[in-house]
Design an enzyme around this catalytic site. Structure first.
Site: not given
Lengths: 235, 235
Positions: B90, B122-123, B159, B194
């Protein structure tokens, strides 16, 4: 009376640095022979001298001299005495951090509100908004605050990019990011596409350039506005 | 002994949430029946409940129960007692801000260093690095610090995207951004594409997945490493 150009980018595809804006800038800066350049955003990490040279080369074409603020002993005085100001793009976190370090926000706000012409591109445009919360840049340094000058009563998102329908990449689209911004903040955001700028004269704000801009208001669907639209009431 | 998966993304193109990792996760979480989910990063601004439901639906496929940390009165205790932890993606600024607010960094670091399995996407992967200075996210809120957990002695760029040779857009490429980061910081950065992840077991760090990763070291040309390469000595 405020006299500001808030440009999405310095450079559009297939043309030189500032080239697409030079005719406009010759008029905008007509009363200034020398422009005070703030090179703090350091694109690609280049030095203040290198960046100032780049700006000089562009402004030489319209017979303006450019002096970098880093060459002054007293940068606040440099702003107070400037005939005109240009804040170039690069990294907004680096720019904002250095402006706080040198305590320049108040000085810039005062002179620009009193009529010193101000040109911002990219990071230099972000800081015209209320906060830098809608920059696209990587947070490579931590400024003491995200609050910026607030020469306009909304936020800027420069280099605005439409979602790419063919992308397989899972990073957030720009629109998703601004939607997330509005989960925590209520001011509008103007998504300025490359080649667009806002012309601010006193209390009038007009969208300029060839493209539409995308306006994001809190709890509303985003919408497009055409060139020459007034954004004077946006807040 | 540390046991961590640091994944670039939760979702790869053309497959469901976490689907590409589920076989791996069934093994990784084999001793846990319940996973503590930290939904603070709120992708697209969704609520903690909505996000926890999404994680639950994925983990149900491998017979794991998911409980959101927001449902506990004492989140520090929830971490101390967790069989396993998953921090979803997020907005990294939102995630880090909430982790500081709830004083959770120390607790997470302690339990993960003592062997509680940790999955980040991700985050949730960004915060495994030394700092969040190399996140791609928009700074929509201001956390008190950019310092993160430091479960690995470098930074993560999830990413990771290669420059698009056909792009006419003038925003910075990812490589340029990380180069700018290195004008102010010296730790290495791992650009994870990714579908890639880092498997950390004790002091061993191995690149997993189908893609190469791009390694950025201070004052050096970036280079690619192949899957199964050890990054245990990168610092």
């Amino acid at each position: 009376m405020k006299n500001i150009i808030i440009a999405s980018t310095s450079t559009i595809h297939g043309s030189e640095y500032l080239e697409y804006l030079l005719d406009e800038l010759a008029v905008f800066f007509k009363k200034a022979s020398t422009i005070l350049f703030i090179p703090y955003a350091r694109p690609s990490g280049i030095t203040h001298d290198e960046y100032t040279l780049k700006a000089s080369e562009a402004f030489n074409k319209i017979d303006k001299k450019v002096i970098g603020i880093h060459t002054f002993k007293n940068p606040i005085e440099a702003i107070e005495k400037a005939e005109a100001i240009f804040v170039g793009g690069g990294n907004t976190f680096v720019l904002v951090n250095q402006l706080y370090k040198n305590k320049l926000f108040t000085a810039i706000k005062e002179v620009v509100e009193n009529g010193t012409p101000y040109l911002g591109t990219s990071a230099g445009s972000n800081i015209c908004g209320l906060t830098m919360n809608t920059t696209n840049d990587m947070p490579i340094v931590q400024p003491p605050s995200f609050k910026t000058i607030g020469l306009v009563p909304f936020n800027i998102n420069p280099h605005y990019l439409d979602p790419d329908p063919n992308s397989t990449h899972k990073g957030e689209t720009r629109e998703t990011r601004i939607k997330e911004f509005h989960a925590y903040n209520s001011q509008p955001v103007v998504g300025l596409r490359e080649g667009s700028w806002l012309a601010v004269k006193g209390n009038t704000i007009i969208l300029k350039g060839e493209h539409t801009a995308r306006i994001f208001k809190h709890n509303q669907e985003p919408f497009e506005v055409k060139p020459e639209t007034s954004l004077s009431d946006l807040k």
